[in-house]
Design a protein around this motif. Structure first.
Motif, short mmCIF file in Angstrom:
data_model
loop_
_atom_site.label_atom_id
_atom_site.label_comp_id
_atom_site.label_asym_id
_atom_site.label_seq_id
_atom_site.Cartn_x
_atom_site.Cartn_y
_atom_site.Cartn_z
N CYS A 156 0.85 -1.19 0.00
CA CYS A 156 0.00 0.00 0.00
C CYS A 156 0.89 1.24 0.00
CB CYS A 156 -0.91 0.02 1.21
SG CYS A 156 -2.13 -1.30 1.22
N TYR A 157 0.62 2.16 -0.89
CA TYR A 157 1.41 3.38 -1.02
C TYR A 157 0.73 4.48 -0.20
CZ TYR A 157 4.49 6.71 -3.40
OH TYR A 157 5.44 7.65 -3.69
N ASP A 158 0.77 4.28 1.14
CA ASP A 158 0.05 5.20 2.03
C ASP A 158 0.97 5.95 2.98
OD1 ASP A 158 0.83 3.20 3.77
OD2 ASP A 158 -1.20 2.54 4.24
N GLY A 159 2.29 5.74 2.86
CA GLY A 159 3.23 6.44 3.72
C GLY A 159 3.42 5.78 5.07
N GLU A 160 2.66 4.72 5.37
CA GLU A 160 2.77 4.04 6.65
C GLU A 160 3.10 2.56 6.49
OE1 GLU A 160 -0.81 4.70 8.84
OE2 GLU A 160 -0.67 6.85 8.65
N SER A 161 2.53 1.92 5.50
CA SER A 161 2.71 0.49 5.30
C SER A 161 4.07 0.21 4.67
CB SER A 161 1.62 -0.06 4.38
OG SER A 161 0.35 0.25 4.89
N PRO A 162 4.70 -0.90 5.05
CA PRO A 162 5.99 -1.22 4.44
C PRO A 162 5.82 -1.70 3.01
CG PRO A 162 5.34 -2.97 5.92
CD PRO A 162 4.32 -1.89 6.06
N MET A 163 6.79 -1.35 2.18
CA MET A 163 6.87 -1.87 0.82
C MET A 163 7.76 -3.10 0.91
SD MET A 163 5.05 0.12 -1.09
CE MET A 163 5.57 -0.55 -2.65
#
Length: 188
Positions: A110-117
């Motif tokens: 998720c590209y939400d600024g919190e979830s890890p890539m």
């Protein structure tokens, strides 16, 4: 005379600092460990949990790993459950690196600024390195991105590997491609 006294006092303070700083202290911060692990606790990592791979007994070898020009496409999917309203990002590509040869890479999350890539680097021989993006920062003047990847596990010769990779490069939002290179250290 006053200058000599100040000089002697200054040298004495420096000597005390050097003596105290030369001692090895085992520092452990439970707060720091909680902060590092808490945003990652809700995600399913492939391989060993993060805490087990950071402290590994044995005669491991630490090597510098260099990633030469890697490139590939990326895409956003706004229809993935659990990410809304943020998009789900998938990055794929290939490149060449020391110790692994030609490789493919895939990062997703998720590209939400919190979830890890989360990511998987697959070496030419099929061995894998499991990663996540610890940080991503764009230089507003040059447009160059800096990524810090944490390697937390692997397969084959990279079983129980850990380390850090720092990648620099560009992201082309017109053509939906990226180009990166960098280096880091891996221990296995």
């Amino acid at each position: 005379m006053k200058t000599k006294l100040l000089s002697i006092a200054f040298i004495g303070v420096l000597a005390l600092i050097m003596i105290n700083c030369s001692k090895d202290y085992d520092v452990k911060s439970d707060v720091q460990q909680d902060v590092i692990q808490s945003p990652l606790a809700n995600y399913s990592f492939i391989g060993n949990p993060l805490g087990k791979t950071l402290i590994k007994p044995g005669k491991d070898v630490t090597k510098t790993i260099k990633f030469f020009d890697a490139t590939g496409p990326f895409e956003f999917d706004f229809n993935v459950d659990g990410c809304a309203p943020a998009p789900y990002l998938t990055i794929s590509g290939k490149g060449n690196a020391s110790h692994i040869g030609y490789y493919t890479v895939e990062n997703h999350g998720c590209y939400d600024g919190e979830s890890p890539m989360l990511g998987i680097i697959t070496a030419a021989n099929g061995d894998k390195l499991y990663t996540y993006v610890a940080s991503a920062v764009q230089d507003q003047i040059t447009g160059i991105w800096t990524y810090h990847y944490v390697i937390y596990d692997g397969t084959g010769q990279f079983a129980d590997v850990y380390g850090d990779i720092y990648m620099l490069g560009t992201i082309d939002f017109e053509n939906w491609t990226w180009t990166m290179s960098g280096e880091g250290e891996i221990t296995y």
